[in-house]
Design a protein around this motif. Structure first.
Motif, PDB file in Angstrom:
ATOM      1  N   ASP A  45       1.000  -1.378   0.032  1.00 29.75           N
ATOM      2  CA  ASP A  45       0.047  -0.012  -0.008  1.00 29.75           C
ATOM      3  C   ASP A  45       0.795   1.221   0.110  1.00 29.75           C
ATOM      4  N   ALA A 103       0.381  -5.842   2.703  1.00 29.67           N
ATOM      5  CA  ALA A 103      -0.355  -4.414   2.929  1.00 29.67           C
ATOM      6  C   ALA A 103      -1.242  -4.366   3.745  1.00 29.67           C
ATOM      7  N   GLY A 104      -0.856  -4.804   4.925  1.00 28.32           N
ATOM      8  CA  GLY A 104      -2.042  -4.784   5.976  1.00 28.32           C
ATOM      9  C   GLY A 104      -3.194  -5.348   5.409  1.00 28.32           C
ATOM     10  N   MET A 105      -3.120  -6.348   4.972  1.00 29.52           N
ATOM     11  CA  MET A 105      -4.233  -7.227   3.980  1.00 29.52           C
ATOM     12  C   MET A 105      -5.006  -8.159   5.006  1.00 29.52           C
ATOM     13  N   THR A 106      -6.450  -8.000   5.084  1.00 26.13           N
ATOM     14  CA  THR A 106      -7.045  -8.829   6.073  1.00 26.13           C
ATOM     15  C   THR A 106      -7.400 -10.296   5.161  1.00 26.13           C
ATOM     16  N   ARG A 111     -11.550 -13.116  -0.182  1.00 22.65           N
ATOM     17  CA  ARG A 111     -10.196 -13.102  -0.778  1.00 22.65           C
ATOM     18  C   ARG A 111      -9.594 -14.428  -1.188  1.00 22.65           C
ATOM     19  N   THR A 153     -11.215  -2.281   0.183  1.00 23.57           N
ATOM     20  CA  THR A 153     -10.803  -2.755   1.624  1.00 23.57           C
ATOM     21  C   THR A 153     -11.922  -3.222   2.557  1.00 23.57           C
ATOM     22  N   ALA A 154     -11.460  -3.903   3.631  1.00 25.76           N
ATOM     23  CA  ALA A 154     -12.158  -4.525   4.592  1.00 25.76           C
ATOM     24  C   ALA A 154     -13.140  -3.479   5.219  1.00 25.76           C
ATOM     25  N   ASP A 194      -9.176   0.091   9.281  1.00 24.05           N
ATOM     26  CA  ASP A 194      -8.617  -0.989  10.076  1.00 24.05           C
ATOM     27  C   ASP A 194      -8.267  -0.325  11.712  1.00 24.05           C
TER      28      ASP A 194
HETATM   29  N1  ASN Z   1      -6.757  -3.295   5.493  1.00 21.25           N
HETATM   30  C1  ASN Z   1      -7.120  -3.330   4.145  1.00 21.25           C
HETATM   31  C2  ASN Z   1      -7.818  -4.657   3.851  1.00 21.25           C
HETATM   32  O1  ASN Z   1      -7.399  -5.568   4.254  1.00 21.25           O
HETATM   33  C3  ASN Z   1      -6.053  -3.174   3.265  1.00 21.25           C
HETATM   34  C4  ASN Z   1      -5.368  -1.783   3.259  1.00 21.25           C
HETATM   35  O2  ASN Z   1      -5.869  -0.875   3.437  1.00 21.25           O
HETATM   36  N2  ASN Z   1      -4.221  -1.622   2.961  1.00 21.25           N
HETATM   37  O3  ASN Z   1      -8.741  -4.480   3.183  1.00 21.25           O
END
Ligand code: ASN
Length: 258
Positions: A45, A103-106, A111, A153-154, A194
């Protein structure tokens, strides 16, 4: 047809075949260096503190960046990090321009249809944030108002899941920084992001926001590769992560960003 022409035709066919194989995305974006260590292209990100951000020297730092570099060192591979934005990082993965996304990806069931995820490495959830002086205390206070969330995003999924019930509109933007700006300027009354990101930004004094509601959808972050396409990289990530946990390095990385 004389033999010369046949030879030319055969050559042309071989070139066309080769080109079509590349076009199918059968080749990955990884490459090998002279040291023999493979270089993987990792997409991430744009600013998404404390997971990815740029320090004063212009270096990408953050939990994700430190983790992937430490895992690469442990597992003897190299990384080329492309800071693209979350949605663009996923697109790069799907098109084969990137080998992996951190990328801090949930990790979500939806997904998982498209990507293979590593073992979870960080606990997360989604929260609503509003300006510090806002009167909004609950989702019901959003009636008739506009909120903002980031593409794909989540946070956006959660907002979409409740917007009919609470009667609010959603504006969608590309980057978290723009999302925060939209709340600061008053164009939106709240954002959905998040929880660890909001906690960090508010805690660091980088956002004059508050979180009036509880964190929703408890879940975890994972490292993603295209489904069925990069088992080797995924297993290196998992092995490296396990080693960092054993050695205490994982804890040290997290502590740097508390
Ligand atoms: N946290 C977001 C998600 O998992 C990803 C992000 O914004 N980098 O959807």
């Amino acid at each position: 047809m004389n033999t010369n022409m046949k030879r030319i035709l055969r050559g042309a066919l071989a070139v066309a075949l080769g080109a079509s194989l590349v076009g199918c995305g059968s080749s990955s974006s990884s490459s090998s260096s002279s040291s023999g260590e493979k270089t993987y292209v990792i997409a991430t990100d744009k600013t998404y503190a404390p997971f990815e951000m740029t320090n004063k020297k212009g270096k990408l730092i953050g939990i994700d960046m430190d983790l992937i570099r430490a895992i690469a060192k442990d597992q003897k591979f190299k990384v080329k990090i492309n800071s693209l934005g979350f949605d663009a990082a996923c697109t790069a993965l799907e098109s084969g321009e990137a080998d992996g996304v951190i990328a801090g990806m949930t990790i979500t069931d939806e997904r998982k249809q498209k990507y293979d995820f590593s073992k979870q490495y960080y606990k997360t959830g989604v929260s609503m944030a509003v300006a510090k002086n806002s009167k909004i205390k609950s989702y019901s206070d959003l009636k008739g108002k506009t909120v903002v969330a980031k593409t794909s995003t989540a946070g956006l999924s959660f907002a979409q899941s409740i917007h009919k019930k609470y009667g609010f509109k959603i504006r969608v933007v590309e980057e978290s920084s723009l999302m925060f700006q939209t709340v600061k300027s008053g164009e939106a009354v709240a954002c959905f992001e998040d929880t660890p990101v909001l906690k960090y930004m508010i805690g660091q004094g980088q956002l004059d926001f508050k979180m009036p509601t509880k964190s929703e959808n408890p879940s975890y972050y994972g490292f993603a590769v295209s489904k069925g396409k990069n088992k080797t990289l995924l297993s290196k990530f998992n092995k490296g992560l396990a080693n960092l946990k054993k050695s205490g390095e994982y804890k040290k990385i997290l502590a740097k960003y508390e």
